[in-house]
Design an enzyme around this catalytic site. Structure first.
Site, short mmCIF file in Angstrom:
data_model
loop_
_atom_site.label_atom_id
_atom_site.label_comp_id
_atom_site.label_asym_id
_atom_site.label_seq_id
_atom_site.Cartn_x
_atom_site.Cartn_y
_atom_site.Cartn_z
N GLY A 10 8.89 -7.16 10.61
CA GLY A 10 7.94 -6.68 9.39
C GLY A 10 8.84 -5.45 8.50
N SER A 124 -3.21 4.30 12.49
CA SER A 124 -3.28 4.60 11.35
C SER A 124 -4.23 5.60 10.85
CB SER A 124 -3.71 3.22 10.49
OG SER A 124 -4.03 3.57 9.23
N TYR A 148 -10.37 -4.07 9.97
CA TYR A 148 -8.96 -3.48 10.28
C TYR A 148 -8.78 -2.24 11.02
CZ TYR A 148 -4.43 -1.45 9.61
OH TYR A 148 -3.01 -0.85 10.04
N LYS A 152 -7.83 -0.78 14.79
CA LYS A 152 -6.99 0.44 15.29
C LYS A 152 -7.66 1.47 16.23
CE LYS A 152 -3.35 -0.98 13.06
NZ LYS A 152 -2.09 -1.55 13.88
N GLY A 293 -14.79 1.51 -0.56
CA GLY A 293 -14.23 2.03 0.75
C GLY A 293 -13.37 3.14 0.44
P1 NAD Z 1 4.16 -6.16 8.52
O1 NAD Z 1 3.20 -7.35 8.27
O2 NAD Z 1 5.18 -6.11 7.60
O3 NAD Z 1 4.81 -6.13 10.04
C1 NAD Z 1 3.98 -6.64 11.03
C2 NAD Z 1 4.90 -7.79 11.81
O4 NAD Z 1 4.09 -8.34 12.90
C3 NAD Z 1 5.04 -8.89 10.76
O5 NAD Z 1 6.42 -9.27 10.97
C4 NAD Z 1 4.23 -10.15 11.36
O6 NAD Z 1 4.77 -11.27 11.24
C5 NAD Z 1 4.17 -9.81 12.87
N1 NAD Z 1 2.87 -10.12 13.63
C6 NAD Z 1 1.51 -10.00 13.20
N2 NAD Z 1 0.74 -10.73 14.06
C7 NAD Z 1 1.74 -11.23 15.17
C8 NAD Z 1 1.35 -11.55 16.50
N3 NAD Z 1 0.11 -12.14 16.74
N4 NAD Z 1 2.36 -11.97 17.19
C9 NAD Z 1 3.71 -11.74 16.82
N5 NAD Z 1 3.96 -11.08 15.69
C10 NAD Z 1 2.98 -10.77 14.81
O7 NAD Z 1 3.32 -4.74 8.55
P2 NAD Z 1 3.75 -3.27 8.75
O8 NAD Z 1 3.50 -2.51 7.42
O9 NAD Z 1 5.36 -3.06 9.06
O10 NAD Z 1 3.15 -2.48 9.60
C11 NAD Z 1 3.48 -2.56 11.01
C12 NAD Z 1 2.33 -1.88 11.95
O11 NAD Z 1 1.83 -0.53 11.43
C13 NAD Z 1 1.05 -2.67 11.93
O12 NAD Z 1 0.35 -2.71 13.19
C14 NAD Z 1 0.13 -2.05 10.80
O13 NAD Z 1 -1.09 -2.13 11.09
C15 NAD Z 1 0.54 -0.66 11.02
N6 NAD Z 1 0.51 0.45 9.96
C16 NAD Z 1 0.76 0.00 8.72
C17 NAD Z 1 0.68 0.61 7.75
C18 NAD Z 1 1.41 0.21 6.16
O14 NAD Z 1 0.49 0.95 5.26
N7 NAD Z 1 2.07 -0.53 6.34
C19 NAD Z 1 -0.19 1.96 7.88
C20 NAD Z 1 -0.69 2.31 8.97
C21 NAD Z 1 -0.54 1.57 10.10
C1 WQD Z 2 -3.46 4.37 -2.43
C2 WQD Z 2 -4.11 4.78 -3.45
C3 WQD Z 2 -6.10 3.59 -4.35
C4 WQD Z 2 -3.79 -0.04 -5.32
C5 WQD Z 2 -4.26 1.41 2.94
C6 WQD Z 2 -5.07 1.33 4.11
C7 WQD Z 2 -4.57 2.29 5.41
C8 WQD Z 2 -3.06 2.17 5.50
C9 WQD Z 2 -2.40 2.44 4.36
C10 WQD Z 2 -2.57 0.35 7.32
C11 WQD Z 2 -5.72 4.79 -3.48
C12 WQD Z 2 -5.21 3.41 -5.42
C13 WQD Z 2 -4.19 1.16 -4.87
C14 WQD Z 2 -3.90 -0.57 -6.74
C15 WQD Z 2 -4.59 1.91 -7.13
N1 WQD Z 2 -2.77 0.77 5.98
N2 WQD Z 2 -4.43 2.07 -6.07
N3 WQD Z 2 -4.39 0.53 -7.61
O1 WQD Z 2 -6.05 2.62 0.52
O2 WQD Z 2 -4.84 4.74 0.89
O3 WQD Z 2 -4.26 3.00 2.46
O4 WQD Z 2 -2.87 1.45 3.44
O5 WQD Z 2 -3.22 0.97 8.11
O6 WQD Z 2 -5.55 1.55 6.34
O7 WQD Z 2 -6.33 1.42 4.01
O8 WQD Z 2 -3.50 2.85 0.37
O9 WQD Z 2 -1.72 1.94 -1.36
O10 WQD Z 2 -4.26 0.55 -1.03
O11 WQD Z 2 -4.00 2.95 -1.94
O12 WQD Z 2 -5.19 2.70 -7.86
O13 WQD Z 2 -3.37 -1.37 -7.10
O14 WQD Z 2 -3.84 3.97 -4.66
O15 WQD Z 2 -7.46 3.46 -4.81
O16 WQD Z 2 -6.29 5.98 -4.30
P1 WQD Z 2 -4.74 3.35 1.24
P2 WQD Z 2 -3.13 1.95 -1.06
#
Ligand code: NAD
Ligand code: WQD
Length: 336
Positions: A10, A124, A148, A152, A293
């Site tokens: 990912g 997160s 979600y 976490k 939200g």
């Molecule tokens: P991503 O979707 O690109 O990567 C997650 C990977 O996990 C994917 O490749 C998916 O195929 C794999 N996966 C999902 N469920 C699975 C399962 N049951 N078994 C095996 N593989 C599985 O997402 P990412 O952005 O790289 O996020 C990675 C982690 O970081 C996640 O846990 C996400 O919740 C967390 N996170 C992401 C963000 C963000 O904004 N990207 C922010 C905070 C936390």
């Molecule tokens: C950022 C800002 C929106 C899209 C999310 C998850 C959080 C974490 C990171 C996993 C906000 C604005 C967005 C659009 C916009 N993920 N926006 N137009 O909501 O801070 O966080 O991703 O853990 O849990 O909630 O990130 O990129 O969605 O938004 O105006 O089309 O951009 O309102 O102010 P967010 P985001």
């Protein structure tokens, strides 16, 4: 000895594998490809000259996970695998609880059975909920506003309880703020399915002509220009935080939650302006209602990562946006 990287094909996982290879660490990737493809692993090989060992399996599949631990010598696990779309989690809560919570419990059971008790977990900033004021500090009370976020929070509780029950466990829960950007090669980056939910992939798809215009969710927040403020963190800095966290596991016992952010906030319109400047592309936008939200301002206090991991963000907004743009313009359809 290898590190097991769940979800390693990912977005954040693939960047972390590159940084681990750069420091000479062997890895095994397990992923069910629910939200990624093996193309990212091929690109990792193009960047580093090394292809990770890949096992296509679901972390919820206990027999497959036991098989993996039997056939590979695993020293510690970085656990990225999970589902991450906030909106989807409200529609399909059971798949989120199954993959993110039950999947993690299965992984932990298998780790315990094979006596592998070192873990870095992808948490997160969402665990700070909507009641705290930024800068967000690790000691603040946590809460969730959607399934979600709840997953976490539940996993963090499980990890704290587990570490309390057995001092051999060493666990770091990294609370990421808003990861953006891509590897500077332009070969790997974020590749969302369908219409992106998050700001940066949406903006970059507008810039590249895949989407017509950005919807800016609200311009009446109490912020610098009325739009939402977030702590954007370059994915390569985030990947390096994982390398440091794995090193720190050797000296830390118990479970420790650590923010991974820059400590700075940037508004939606500041992102749009920077993207226009870097790409030279037009980014039309329309002001819309606030997204349910959302809160006005979210940014980290980033001191604990510096103290415990010796890590701090090095890349600024210019690099975050220009690397996102390089990835998006070189790969207008992602890995397809
Ligand atoms: P991503 O979707 O690109 O990567 C997650 C990977 O996990 C994917 O490749 C998916 O195929 C794999 N996966 C999902 N469920 C699975 C399962 N049951 N078994 C095996 N593989 C599985 O997402 P990412 O952005 O790289 O996020 C990675 C982690 O970081 C996640 O846990 C996400 O919740 C967390 N996170 C992401 C963000 C963000 O904004 N990207 C922010 C905070 C936390
Ligand atoms: C950022 C800002 C929106 C899209 C999310 C998850 C959080 C974490 C990171 C996993 C906000 C604005 C967005 C659009 C916009 N993920 N926006 N137009 O909501 O801070 O966080 O991703 O853990 O849990 O909630 O990130 O990129 O969605 O938004 O105006 O089309 O951009 O309102 O102010 P967010 P985001």
């Amino acid at each position: 000895m290898s590190l097991l990287i769940t979800g390693g094909s990912g977005y954040i996982g693939s960047h972390t594998v590159v940084e681990l290879f750069t420091v000479g660490q062997d890895v095994v990737v397990v992923d069910n490809l629910a939200n990624s493809s093996t193309k990212s692993l091929e690109r990792i090989e193009q960047i580093t000259g090394k292809k990770p060992i890949f096992i296509e399996a679901d972390i919820c599949d206990k027999a497959a996970m036991e098989n993996l631990f039997t056939s590979h010598d695993i020293s510690a696990v970085i656990h990225f695998a999970g589902l991450k779309a906030v909106g989807e989690s409200t529609q399909q809560p059971l798949s989120y609880y199954h993959n993110n919570v039950a999947g993690t419990v299965t992984l932990l059971e298998v780790m315990a059975k094979f006596n592998v008790k070192k873990l870095v977990f992808s948490s997160s900033a969402t665990v700070y909920g909507d009641k705290n004021e930024s800068p967000l500090v690790e000691t603040m009370p946590t809460s969730a506003t959607n399934p979600y976020g709840q997953t976490k929070l539940m996993v963090e509780s499980i990890l704290f309880d587990l570490a309390k029950s057995d001092p051999q466990w060493s666990i770091i829960s990294l609370r990421y703020f808003n990861p953006i950007g891509a590897h500077k090669s332009g070969l790997i980056g974020e590749n969302p399915n369908g219409i992106p939910n998050n700001l940066l992939p949406f903006v970059s798809q507008v810039a590249v002509g895949r989407l017509a215009a950005l919807n800016v969710f609200g311009d009446d927040y109490d912020t610098v220009d009325g739009t939402g403020v977030r702590d954007y963190i370059h994915v390569v800095d985030l990947a390096k935080a994982h390398v440091q966290a794995v090193n720190a596991l050797a000296d830390l016992s118990g479970c420790t939650a650590i923010n991974i952010g820059t400590g700075n906030g940037t508004s939606v319109l500041q992102i749009v302006d920077k993207f226009k400047e870097v790409s030279g592309a037009d980014i039309p936008f329309n002001i819309r209602e606030r997204r349910p939200g959302d809160i006005a301002t979210v940014f980290a206090e980033a001191k604990l990562a510096q103290q415990l991991l010796g890590w701090q963000a090095e890349l600024g907004l210019d690099e975050m946006i220009s690397d996102t743009w390089r990835w998006q313009s070189n790969n207008p359809n992602g890995f397809e």
